[in-house]
Design a protein around this motif. Sequence first.
Motif, PDB file in Angstrom:
ATOM      1  N   LYS A  72       9.998 -11.867  -0.382  1.00  0.00           N
ATOM      2  CA  LYS A  72       9.043 -12.057  -1.479  1.00  0.00           C
ATOM      3  C   LYS A  72       7.605 -11.822  -1.028  1.00  0.00           C
ATOM      4  O   LYS A  72       6.757 -11.469  -1.832  1.00  0.00           O
ATOM      5  CB  LYS A  72       9.193 -13.446  -2.094  1.00  0.00           C
ATOM      6  N   ASP A  73       7.319 -11.975   0.268  1.00  0.00           N
ATOM      7  CA  ASP A  73       5.971 -11.777   0.800  1.00  0.00           C
ATOM      8  C   ASP A  73       5.749 -10.372   1.352  1.00  0.00           C
ATOM      9  O   ASP A  73       4.622 -10.013   1.693  1.00  0.00           O
ATOM     10  CB  ASP A  73       5.689 -12.786   1.923  1.00  0.00           C
ATOM     11  N   PRO A  75       5.618  -7.232   0.106  1.00  0.00           N
ATOM     12  CA  PRO A  75       4.618  -6.318  -0.476  1.00  0.00           C
ATOM     13  C   PRO A  75       3.173  -6.660  -0.078  1.00  0.00           C
ATOM     14  O   PRO A  75       2.370  -5.756   0.159  1.00  0.00           O
ATOM     15  CB  PRO A  75       4.819  -6.484  -1.980  1.00  0.00           C
ATOM     16  N   GLN A  76       2.848  -7.951   0.025  1.00  0.00           N
ATOM     17  CA  GLN A  76       1.496  -8.363   0.386  1.00  0.00           C
ATOM     18  C   GLN A  76       1.238  -8.228   1.890  1.00  0.00           C
ATOM     19  O   GLN A  76       0.102  -8.042   2.311  1.00  0.00           O
ATOM     20  CB  GLN A  76       1.233  -9.825  -0.020  1.00  0.00           C
ATOM     21  N   ARG A  77       2.273  -8.327   2.710  1.00  0.00           N
ATOM     22  CA  ARG A  77       2.103  -8.352   4.161  1.00  0.00           C
ATOM     23  C   ARG A  77       2.546  -7.063   4.855  1.00  0.00           C
ATOM     24  O   ARG A  77       2.589  -7.015   6.078  1.00  0.00           O
ATOM     25  CB  ARG A  77       2.874  -9.546   4.731  1.00  0.00           C
ATOM     26  N   GLN A 105      11.482  -0.783   0.108  1.00  0.00           N
ATOM     27  CA  GLN A 105      10.030  -1.015   0.064  1.00  0.00           C
ATOM     28  C   GLN A 105       9.339  -0.360   1.257  1.00  0.00           C
ATOM     29  O   GLN A 105       8.268   0.241   1.119  1.00  0.00           O
ATOM     30  CB  GLN A 105       9.730  -2.515   0.053  1.00  0.00           C
TER      31      GLN A 105
END
Length: 133
Positions: A72-73, A75-77, A105
């Motif tokens: 869940k993290d 995309p941001q990391r 991704q």
Amino acid sequence: MKFLIDNIFLFGLAILSGGALLLPMLQKRGNKVTTLQATQLINQGKTLVLDVREGNAFAAGHLIDAKNIPLKDLPQRIAELDKFKAKNVIVVCQTGIQSSKAVTQLAKAGFAQAYSLDGGIAAWQTQGLPIVK
């Protein structure tokens, strides 16, 4: 010929069920590696092991030198992983489903050599391979 016509329903059912069995093998589900292929890549060096499970599952046991970024993290990391774009990245989750999503991704972000561990950490442990806590 009469036998074929009389049993057309059974032949159709056999063909349909055979196709259903072959369908998973024919579908492309991203790049995957077996536990043997993963150990070979890891032993060659230049490989990042990325564990996309939640922190508590990661703490319970993970591959040696694995980096934990929950799915869940990711995309941001994902920028944290930019220096590994030229290396092999083996993505690990519990059973291999979440890691396949992470590989997709990573591929979109330019990681050409990202692979999902087929069967996840469960397959790794079944083979008796080492994990650390």
